[in-house]
Write a protein that holds these residues in place. Structure first.
Motif, PDB file in Angstrom:
ATOM      1  N   ALA A 156       1.092  -1.006  -0.267  1.00 49.46           N
ATOM      2  CA  ALA A 156       0.025   0.282   0.331  1.00 49.46           C
ATOM      3  C   ALA A 156       0.626   0.759   0.173  1.00 49.46           C
ATOM      4  N   ALA A 157       2.344   1.127   0.674  1.00 52.08           N
ATOM      5  CA  ALA A 157       2.687   2.446   0.991  1.00 52.08           C
ATOM      6  C   ALA A 157       3.662   2.763  -0.694  1.00 52.08           C
ATOM      7  N   GLY A 158       4.214   1.707  -1.066  1.00 48.82           N
ATOM      8  CA  GLY A 158       4.705   1.407  -2.895  1.00 48.82           C
ATOM      9  C   GLY A 158       3.417   1.838  -3.275  1.00 48.82           C
ATOM     10  N   LEU A 159       2.127   1.621  -3.555  1.00 49.39           N
ATOM     11  CA  LEU A 159       0.970   1.763  -4.372  1.00 49.39           C
ATOM     12  C   LEU A 159       1.289   3.795  -4.667  1.00 49.39           C
ATOM     13  N   PHE A 160       0.406   4.337  -2.834  1.00 48.76           N
ATOM     14  CA  PHE A 160       0.309   5.332  -2.650  1.00 48.76           C
ATOM     15  C   PHE A 160       1.743   6.492  -3.024  1.00 48.76           C
ATOM     16  N   GLY A 161       2.876   5.738  -2.793  1.00 48.10           N
ATOM     17  CA  GLY A 161       4.148   6.911  -3.788  1.00 48.10           C
ATOM     18  C   GLY A 161       4.459   6.367  -4.998  1.00 48.10           C
ATOM     19  N   VAL A 162       3.870   5.527  -5.662  1.00 47.30           N
ATOM     20  CA  VAL A 162       3.942   5.995  -7.306  1.00 47.30           C
ATOM     21  C   VAL A 162       2.823   6.852  -8.118  1.00 47.30           C
ATOM     22  N   LEU A 163       1.370   6.375  -7.273  1.00 47.65           N
ATOM     23  CA  LEU A 163       0.251   7.038  -7.678  1.00 47.65           C
ATOM     24  C   LEU A 163       0.904   8.849  -6.984  1.00 47.65           C
ATOM     25  N   GLY A 164       0.875   9.560  -6.228  1.00 46.86           N
ATOM     26  CA  GLY A 164       1.375  10.977  -6.126  1.00 46.86           C
ATOM     27  C   GLY A 164       2.520  11.291  -6.351  1.00 46.86           C
ATOM     28  N   ALA A 183      -5.102  25.068 -15.771  1.00 49.61           N
ATOM     29  CA  ALA A 183      -5.642  24.884 -14.660  1.00 49.61           C
ATOM     30  C   ALA A 183      -5.951  23.761 -13.896  1.00 49.61           C
ATOM     31  N   ARG A 184      -5.207  22.269 -15.376  1.00 54.76           N
ATOM     32  CA  ARG A 184      -5.869  21.347 -14.371  1.00 54.76           C
ATOM     33  C   ARG A 184      -4.200  20.797 -14.000  1.00 54.76           C
ATOM     34  N   ASP A 185      -3.067  21.369 -14.347  1.00 50.68           N
ATOM     35  CA  ASP A 185      -2.080  20.827 -13.832  1.00 50.68           C
ATOM     36  C   ASP A 185      -2.326  21.437 -11.953  1.00 50.68           C
ATOM     37  N   TRP A 186      -2.765  22.282 -11.875  1.00 53.34           N
ATOM     38  CA  TRP A 186      -3.488  22.771  -9.963  1.00 53.34           C
ATOM     39  C   TRP A 186      -3.983  22.163  -9.552  1.00 53.34           C
ATOM     40  N   VAL A 187      -5.225  21.128 -10.667  1.00 53.97           N
ATOM     41  CA  VAL A 187      -5.795  19.140 -10.126  1.00 53.97           C
ATOM     42  C   VAL A 187      -4.551  18.453  -9.646  1.00 53.97           C
ATOM     43  N   TYR A 188      -3.526  18.213 -11.012  1.00 59.50           N
ATOM     44  CA  TYR A 188      -2.321  17.345 -10.376  1.00 59.50           C
ATOM     45  C   TYR A 188      -2.217  17.690  -8.593  1.00 59.50           C
ATOM     46  N   LEU A 189      -1.516  18.822  -8.483  1.00 61.33           N
ATOM     47  CA  LEU A 189      -0.322  19.165  -8.161  1.00 61.33           C
ATOM     48  C   LEU A 189      -1.165  19.191  -6.333  1.00 61.33           C
ATOM     49  N   VAL A 194      -2.170  16.193  -1.413  1.00 63.97           N
ATOM     50  CA  VAL A 194      -3.399  15.387  -0.503  1.00 63.97           C
ATOM     51  C   VAL A 194      -2.942  13.529  -0.338  1.00 63.97           C
ATOM     52  N   ILE A 195      -2.595  13.475  -1.289  1.00 65.65           N
ATOM     53  CA  ILE A 195      -2.491  11.778  -1.396  1.00 65.65           C
ATOM     54  C   ILE A 195      -0.739  12.088  -0.074  1.00 65.65           C
ATOM     55  N   VAL A 196      -0.196  12.360  -0.706  1.00 65.30           N
ATOM     56  CA  VAL A 196       0.891  12.265   0.581  1.00 65.30           C
ATOM     57  C   VAL A 196       0.412  13.032   2.179  1.00 65.30           C
TER      58      VAL A 196
END
Length: 256
Positions: A156-164, A183-189, A194-196
């Motif tokens: 789970a930690a590895g998965l969230f790390g890669v997705l972040g 604007a879409r880049d701000w959504v990604y950031l 939030v994931i972190v």
């Protein structure tokens, strides 16, 4: 004098594009630095992104809702992973395996290909190696259950790390000099951070055993917000939100 033109005259001009050579542009209409010869067509890439996004968006909602309906009461668990020990086990395992398959099948460029494949394997690992059972069900877990639970946490930690990393470094483009970030880049950031924050919340709550008696525990909140955030990021990347598309893409006609 020979009527045949010299040999060099028959050599085609290398500057003239060959219609048989496929376009090396990525589905985002940007030139890839390292294009993958196995790259998929635009619609397949969008559909895989959409599948990952929809599952990530719905899982945090479907698991507690389904658990409450099947239990005939408001039933929240210590974590999303604890859904494995409820009537929602099949939804939890099936949803994560589907995310894993989508990520493994995803092709865009070499870097995203490798990272998405790693994330897919990790997602399937999270599904197949369940978390340690809740103390209410198993007061004294066996050594095997504890070891499998540790593997679950590592996956789970590895998965969230890669997705972040996808959100913060691969999806969000560095704006050109003198241009504002779209604007879409701000959504990604925002989704990436939030994931972190969600992962840190789960880690701190697990180490300090915080708020275990709350109806909505910090581990559940951290996991759910993180999954929801990566779902939103992949939905936006799939171009499912027209308002966040580049102006040129919104004006272009739909692909046949």
């Amino acid at each position: 004098m020979s009527a045949h033109p010299p040999a060099e005259a028959r050599i085609p001009d290398a500057r003239i594009p060959d219609a048989r050579i496929p376009d090396a542009r990525t589905p985002d209409a940007r030139t890839s630095v390292d294009p993958d010869p196995r790259a998929q067509d635009v619609r397949t890439v969008r559909r895989l992104r959409l599948g990952v996004g929809v599952l990530g968006f719905l899982l945090p909602i479907a698991l507690p809702l389904g658990n409450s309906l099947t239990s005939a009461r408001i039933a929240l668990l210590d974590s999303m992973s604890a859904s494995y020990y409820t009537h929602m086990r099949n939804v939890f395992v099936g949803g994560l395996c589907a995310v894993g398959v989508f990520l493994i099948c995803y092709r865009h460029d070499r870097r995203e290909d490798r990272l998405s494949s790693v994330a897919g394997v990790l997602a399937i690992g999270v599904a197949l190696f369940p978390t340690e059972p809740p103390s209410a069900l198993v007061p004294h877990p066996s050594g095997v259950q504890t070891a499998v639970g540790m593997l679950h946490l590592a996956f789970a930690a590895g998965l969230f790390g890669v997705l972040g990393y996808f959100c913060l470094r691969l999806f969000a483009d560095s704006p050109a000099a003198g241009r504002r970030r779209p604007a879409r880049d701000w959504v990604y950031l925002v989704c990436g951070w939030v994931i972190v924050a969600g992962v840190l919340t789960v880690a701190v709550a697990g180490v300090l055993h915080l708020a275990r008696d709350w109806p909505l525990t910090l581990p559940y909140l951290g996991e759910a917000v993180s999954v929801f955030a990566f779902g939103v990021a992949w939905l936006v990347k799939s171009e499912a939100v027209p308002a966040l598309l580049p102006r040129a893409a919104r004006a272009a006609p739909a692909a046949p």
